[in-house]
Scaffold this active site. Sequence first.
Site, PDB file in Angstrom:
ATOM      1  N   GLY A 177      -6.413  -1.551  -8.074  1.00 51.93           N
ATOM      2  CA  GLY A 177      -5.353  -2.399  -7.551  1.00 51.93           C
ATOM      3  C   GLY A 177      -5.480  -2.581  -6.048  1.00 51.93           C
ATOM      4  N   CYS A 178      -4.382  -2.873  -5.404  1.00 58.72           N
ATOM      5  CA  CYS A 178      -4.372  -3.146  -3.965  1.00 58.72           C
ATOM      6  C   CYS A 178      -5.078  -2.064  -3.165  1.00 58.72           C
ATOM      7  CB  CYS A 178      -2.929  -3.287  -3.487  1.00 58.72           C
ATOM      8  SG  CYS A 178      -2.779  -3.432  -1.694  1.00 58.72           S
ATOM      9  N   TYR A 179      -6.057  -2.458  -2.368  1.00 55.86           N
ATOM     10  CA  TYR A 179      -6.798  -1.446  -1.615  1.00 55.86           C
ATOM     11  C   TYR A 179      -6.043  -0.946  -0.391  1.00 55.86           C
ATOM     12  CZ  TYR A 179      -8.862  -5.908   0.230  1.00 55.86           C
ATOM     13  OH  TYR A 179      -9.089  -7.190   0.700  1.00 55.86           O
ATOM     14  N   TRP A 180      -4.962  -1.601  -0.004  1.00 55.47           N
ATOM     15  CA  TRP A 180      -4.196  -1.095   1.136  1.00 55.47           C
ATOM     16  C   TRP A 180      -3.711   0.327   0.880  1.00 55.47           C
ATOM     17  CZ3 TRP A 180      -0.484  -5.825   2.214  1.00 55.47           C
ATOM     18  CH2 TRP A 180      -1.238  -6.877   2.775  1.00 55.47           C
TER      19      TRP A 180
END
Length: 222
Positions: free
Chosen positions: A52-55
């Site tokens: 999912g979101c790499y942040w």
Amino acid sequence: MKQLLVLLLAALGAVSCEARSGAGATPPQEDHRFAELPKPLPGEAVATFASGCYWCAEHVFESLKGVRTVISGHAGGTVPNPTYEQVGRGGTGHAEAIQVYYDPKVISFPTLLKVFFVQHDPTTLNRQGPDAGEEYRSIAFYRTPQEKQQIEAEIKRVTAAKLYSNPIVTQVVPFKAFYPAERYHQDYFVNHPDNPYIRNVSTPRYNHFAQAFPELIKKPGT
């Protein structure tokens, strides 16, 4: 821990991936240059995951003891050096991914796998919480036959432990290439704590991981 992360991400569904993409001011033009890909240090190992979101994923793994650095980028597709916008539009085959540079004498690949399968929901196909699309699919990349066996063993362990009620859909894929994302995506969690997506999605996800593995987290300043 059963279904805790699933329910947490579902409750945060009001913050969509579109809201994430449009949140905040447009980064300066120079931030759109691709980040540099570090070279492993002597004795260092490299692991690549998509969850999912790499942040948030970047911040989770960078907080682990034995991890030197983590780079956000894209992997699993066919287009060289894709931009964030290209991946978001689809057609590249890439997923948002992170590359982890770690000391295997301090933290093992199987331990990284345990963190990987807890800090996201590996049972949702092409989706993580409010983020939908193939770029948000779950992938564990392997570089050796041993790593493939370790990934498959961890999937069996998590399944047997019934940590999730639905089947795990994580892809087990041989590593081919990793392309760093733009510089403004790197360390985004730390640099933009007031971003709505960071506050409402990434931070609860990180806290879920931190509660599960307090013994693995670096001390402040290390």
